[in-house]
Design a protein around this motif. Structure first.
Motif, mmCIF file in Angstrom:
data_model
loop_
_atom_site.group_PDB
_atom_site.id
_atom_site.type_symbol
_atom_site.label_atom_id
_atom_site.label_comp_id
_atom_site.label_asym_id
_atom_site.label_seq_id
_atom_site.Cartn_x
_atom_site.Cartn_y
_atom_site.Cartn_z
ATOM 1 N N LEU A 178 0.741 -1.349 0.045
ATOM 2 C CA LEU A 178 -0.248 0.451 -0.260
ATOM 3 C C LEU A 178 1.134 1.164 -0.384
ATOM 4 O O LEU A 178 0.904 2.038 -0.872
ATOM 5 C CB LEU A 178 -0.659 0.442 1.187
ATOM 6 N N ILE A 179 2.025 1.289 0.622
ATOM 7 C CA ILE A 179 2.910 2.045 1.030
ATOM 8 C C ILE A 179 3.711 2.570 -0.298
ATOM 9 O O ILE A 179 3.809 3.866 -0.850
ATOM 10 C CB ILE A 179 4.163 2.607 1.981
ATOM 11 N N LYS A 180 3.718 1.162 -1.101
ATOM 12 C CA LYS A 180 4.823 1.470 -2.523
ATOM 13 C C LYS A 180 3.657 1.880 -3.125
ATOM 14 O O LYS A 180 4.300 2.510 -4.246
ATOM 15 C CB LYS A 180 6.074 -0.079 -2.600
ATOM 16 N N LYS A 181 2.416 1.822 -3.388
ATOM 17 C CA LYS A 181 1.845 2.282 -4.983
ATOM 18 C C LYS A 181 1.240 3.560 -4.260
ATOM 19 O O LYS A 181 0.595 4.630 -4.938
ATOM 20 C CB LYS A 181 -0.119 1.254 -4.366
ATOM 21 N N PHE A 182 0.874 4.490 -3.008
ATOM 22 C CA PHE A 182 0.562 5.624 -3.082
ATOM 23 C C PHE A 182 1.921 5.997 -2.873
ATOM 24 O O PHE A 182 2.384 7.197 -4.178
ATOM 25 C CB PHE A 182 0.386 5.513 -1.598
ATOM 26 N N PHE B 221 4.721 10.050 -7.231
ATOM 27 C CA PHE B 221 5.893 10.638 -7.616
ATOM 28 C C PHE B 221 5.923 10.483 -9.595
ATOM 29 O O PHE B 221 6.113 11.689 -10.003
ATOM 30 C CB PHE B 221 6.875 9.285 -7.795
ATOM 31 N N ARG B 222 4.343 9.621 -9.740
ATOM 32 C CA ARG B 222 4.173 9.524 -10.910
ATOM 33 C C ARG B 222 3.860 10.986 -11.092
ATOM 34 O O ARG B 222 3.682 11.953 -12.137
ATOM 35 C CB ARG B 222 3.421 9.105 -11.313
ATOM 36 N N SER C 263 10.496 14.382 -6.872
ATOM 37 C CA SER C 263 12.007 13.756 -7.945
ATOM 38 C C SER C 263 11.724 12.890 -7.183
ATOM 39 O O SER C 263 12.490 12.366 -8.456
ATOM 40 C CB SER C 263 12.352 14.715 -7.927
ATOM 41 N N MET C 264 12.083 11.803 -6.555
ATOM 42 C CA MET C 264 13.034 10.436 -6.088
ATOM 43 C C MET C 264 11.973 9.428 -5.649
ATOM 44 O O MET C 264 11.734 9.868 -4.710
ATOM 45 C CB MET C 264 14.321 10.858 -6.480
ATOM 46 N N GLU D 276 -10.739 9.006 -9.437
ATOM 47 C CA GLU D 276 -10.623 9.140 -10.569
ATOM 48 C C GLU D 276 -9.050 9.810 -10.773
ATOM 49 O O GLU D 276 -8.169 8.702 -11.990
ATOM 50 C CB GLU D 276 -11.423 10.208 -11.999
ATOM 51 N N SER D 277 -7.807 10.034 -10.141
ATOM 52 C CA SER D 277 -7.098 10.352 -10.369
ATOM 53 C C SER D 277 -5.802 9.304 -9.924
ATOM 54 O O SER D 277 -4.880 8.688 -10.619
ATOM 55 C CB SER D 277 -6.206 11.702 -9.583
ATOM 56 N N LEU D 278 -5.776 8.530 -8.819
ATOM 57 C CA LEU D 278 -5.519 7.132 -8.663
ATOM 58 C C LEU D 278 -5.833 6.098 -10.025
ATOM 59 O O LEU D 278 -4.905 6.056 -10.665
ATOM 60 C CB LEU D 278 -6.027 6.473 -7.140
#
Length: 187
Positions: free
Chosen positions: A7-11, A16-17, A22-23, A148-150
């Motif tokens: 879950l943390i990685k997907k957020f 990032f996208r 920036s990183m 929608e944004s996700l």
């Protein structure tokens, strides 16, 4: 633990996208479990974060003047996750000495600048309940409010996975708390 980290990685991927910082700053999980059906062992594999923890939060500048160590994206990272309902600014200093970092792996030369400006290559680690408290109701609100944004940024199947993971983590935490309460209570 796998679901928390995922879950943390997907957020993180979303932030990032969206170029909020920036990183990428966290490592992703690779494999949720290994083992045989009878003797199932739960395990997760994670990407390795190169560097070390234990850098100073406060550094001396030429003489007595001291300043807080600073590096790119830290404030944006902590603020964005706080808005979601995940406190990744928690448990990042040693209990013996609050001026020394922990749970942040930083790639830096041993002779980093004395002005406190650290290079931007760092990764937050340890996403356990004590190190990365999660407010599942707030996370679900963020998921619903930013649906929608996700979906546009991450795709629909990842969004659904995040919703399901949040619901499961919320449910399992409530069940675990209720079970602990029942075990303690005896007539």
């Amino acid at each position: 633990m796998y679901l928390r980290h995922m879950l943390i990685k997907k957020f993180e991927d979303y932030f990032f996208r969206k170029q909020i910082y920036s990183m990428p700053t966290s490592r992703g999980p690779w494999d949720p479990s290994v083992g045989k059906a009878r003797n199932r062992f739960e395990a997760c594999l994670y990407e390795w974060a190169f560097g070390g923890e234990g850098f100073p939060w406060v550094v001396s500048e030429y003489g007595e003047r001291r300043s807080r160590s600073d590096w790119r994206d830290w404030n944006q990272f902590v603020d964005q996750f706080h808005k979601v309902g995940i406190d990744l600014g928690a448990d990042v200093a040693e209990s013996d000495d609050a001026n020394v970092s922990k749970n942040i792996i930083h790639q830096f030369p041993t002779d980093y600048p004395h002005d406190g400006d650290l290079n931007p290559i760092w990764k937050r680690i340890d996403f356990g309940p004590a190190s990365a408290p999660m407010d599942y109701e707030k996370i679900m609100r963020f998921l619903v409010d930013n649906r929608e944004s996700l979906i546009d940024v991450l795709r629909g199947e990842r969004y659904r996975m995040m919703v399901l993971a949040t619901k499961y983590l919320d449910w399992s935490t409530r069940v675990s708390s209720a079970t602990t309460s029942l075990v303690r209570w005896r007539p």
